[in-house]
Scaffold this motif. Structure first.
Motif, PDB file in Angstrom:
ATOM      1  N   LEU A 110       0.825  -1.206   0.000  1.00  8.28           N
ATOM      2  CA  LEU A 110       0.000   0.000   0.000  1.00  8.28           C
ATOM      3  C   LEU A 110       0.859   1.256   0.000  1.00  8.28           C
ATOM      4  O   LEU A 110       0.544   2.238  -0.679  1.00  8.28           O
ATOM      5  CB  LEU A 110      -0.932   0.004   1.217  1.00  8.28           C
ATOM      6  CG  LEU A 110      -2.222  -0.807   1.097  1.00  8.28           C
ATOM      7  CD1 LEU A 110      -3.107  -0.566   2.304  1.00  8.28           C
ATOM      8  CD2 LEU A 110      -2.979  -0.456  -0.168  1.00  8.28           C
ATOM      9  N   LEU A 111       1.948   1.239   0.753  1.00  6.76           N
ATOM     10  CA  LEU A 111       2.811   2.406   0.768  1.00  6.76           C
ATOM     11  C   LEU A 111       3.520   2.587  -0.574  1.00  6.76           C
ATOM     12  O   LEU A 111       3.768   3.719  -1.001  1.00  6.76           O
ATOM     13  CB  LEU A 111       3.825   2.288   1.906  1.00  6.76           C
ATOM     14  CG  LEU A 111       3.202   2.312   3.310  1.00  6.76           C
ATOM     15  CD1 LEU A 111       4.285   2.238   4.377  1.00  6.76           C
ATOM     16  CD2 LEU A 111       2.344   3.556   3.502  1.00  6.76           C
ATOM     17  N   ARG A 112       3.823   1.475  -1.258  1.00 10.91           N
ATOM     18  CA  ARG A 112       4.373   1.594  -2.612  1.00 10.91           C
ATOM     19  C   ARG A 112       3.347   2.197  -3.561  1.00 10.91           C
ATOM     20  O   ARG A 112       3.694   2.941  -4.480  1.00 10.91           O
ATOM     21  CB  ARG A 112       4.827   0.222  -3.126  1.00 10.91           C
ATOM     22  CG  ARG A 112       6.158  -0.241  -2.559  1.00 10.91           C
ATOM     23  CD  ARG A 112       6.788  -1.322  -3.421  1.00 10.91           C
ATOM     24  NE  ARG A 112       5.942  -2.501  -3.570  1.00 10.91           N
ATOM     25  CZ  ARG A 112       5.936  -3.526  -2.731  1.00 10.91           C
ATOM     26  NH1 ARG A 112       6.728  -3.516  -1.663  1.00 10.91           N
ATOM     27  NH2 ARG A 112       5.158  -4.569  -2.941  1.00 10.91           N
ATOM     28  N   ALA A 113       2.076   1.866  -3.345  1.00 13.29           N
ATOM     29  CA  ALA A 113       1.018   2.450  -4.176  1.00 13.29           C
ATOM     30  C   ALA A 113       0.947   3.956  -3.973  1.00 13.29           C
ATOM     31  O   ALA A 113       0.790   4.718  -4.933  1.00 13.29           O
ATOM     32  CB  ALA A 113      -0.328   1.804  -3.853  1.00 13.29           C
ATOM     33  N   VAL A 114       1.058   4.399  -2.715  1.00 11.22           N
ATOM     34  CA  VAL A 114       1.075   5.840  -2.448  1.00 11.22           C
ATOM     35  C   VAL A 114       2.246   6.493  -3.175  1.00 11.22           C
ATOM     36  O   VAL A 114       2.095   7.538  -3.822  1.00 11.22           O
ATOM     37  CB  VAL A 114       1.156   6.109  -0.929  1.00 11.22           C
ATOM     38  CG1 VAL A 114       1.337   7.606  -0.668  1.00 11.22           C
ATOM     39  CG2 VAL A 114      -0.102   5.611  -0.219  1.00 11.22           C
TER      40      VAL A 114
END
Length: 271
Positions: free
Chosen positions: A240-244
């Motif tokens: 999820l943080l990579r998506a951000v």
């Protein structure tokens, strides 16, 4: 970045946040980068995952950093458990909610939000749902009377088929059965330009699993963050943080230059 010069009217910039499940975490990166660049967002339109982010930012009033911190603790299993909770017998629901992560508390915040009480300079909000009886999209927007409240519309817009049950709403003898808006309008650019919202210029963040026909035009900026390793319901914290981060990377210097050029001309001027 204001373009109010010599009596010119400012561009009315709309931010469109697509469907995409947990891939929609990239919308947060897009939003954070736009805010850092001081891009004025006059209106927001969201569908499914995009509806959640638009509503919590514009109507609940959370900051983008608060939303990103929530993403750090969010998991796909919380959505699954939330769907099971909604289908469970009333006596079992309090026990099941303990396994839904941040969802129950955040839904209580959403229940208090309204279409006509917006934050962060956003002047209008639009939410897209799909109506099962007519098999057509249903649009909810600031300034109109609707059968559904903002909270009902957002919850329905994010009701993933097979995971979250559809929401049946009946008022004044009318009944609608609402579910994930991504079924019929996963990238609602035309809605952002419609009466009641009236965007003259549109920024599009596309996190859909399948690539739709991208919008084109001199008054449109289209971004599709690179999310090859992010699934609609698969969400390890790092993913999820990579998506951000992918959302932030999609807002390139060229994108920002184009958006800023909008602010230098009247809204109705030809490019």
């Amino acid at each position: 970045m204001s373009n109010i010069k010599n009596g010119q009217s400012p561009a009315r910039i709309g931010l469109v946040l697509s469907a995409g499940g947990l891939r929609g975490a990239a919308h947060l990166g897009v939003l954070r980068r736009l805010l850092q660049a001081e891009v004025p967002i006059d209106l927001m339109v969201g569908v499914s995952a995009g509806a959640i982010i638009a509503a919590y930012y514009a109507a609940v009033g959370l900051t983008v950093d608060e939303l990103i911190r929530l993403a750090e603790d969010f998991r796909g299993r919380h959505i699954i458990m939330h769907g099971l909770t909604l289908r469970a017998a009333p006596w079992a629901q309090p026990w099941l909610r303990r396994f839904c992560g941040v969802i129950p508390e955040r839904l209580r915040q959403l229940d208090e939000a309204r279409f006509d009480r917006l934050h962060h300079g956003v002047r209008a909000l639009g939410i897209v749902c799909h109506e099962l009886r007519t098999n057509r999209p249903v649009y909810f927007v600031t300034g109109r009377r609707h059968l559904a409240t903002l909270a009902e519309a957002v919850k329905a817009s994010a009701a993933i088929p097979g995971v979250i049950p559809a929401r049946t709403i009946e008022r004044r003898g009318e009944k609608v059965c609402l579910v994930d808006g991504g079924i019929s309008d996963p990238l609602p650019v035309d809605f952002a330009r419609s009466d009641g919202l009236g965007a003259t210029h549109v920024i599009v963040s596309d996190c859909c699993s399948r690539v739709p026909e991208p919008p084109v035009g001199n008054n449109v900026v289209y971004m599709r963050p690179e999310l090859d390793d992010v699934g609609a319901l698969r969400s390890p914290r790092a993913t999820l943080l990579r998506a951000v981060a992918a959302g932030e990377a999609a807002v390139t210097p060229a994108v920002l230059r184009r958006i800023k050029s909008w602010m230098e001309k009247p809204a109705g001027a030809r490019p």
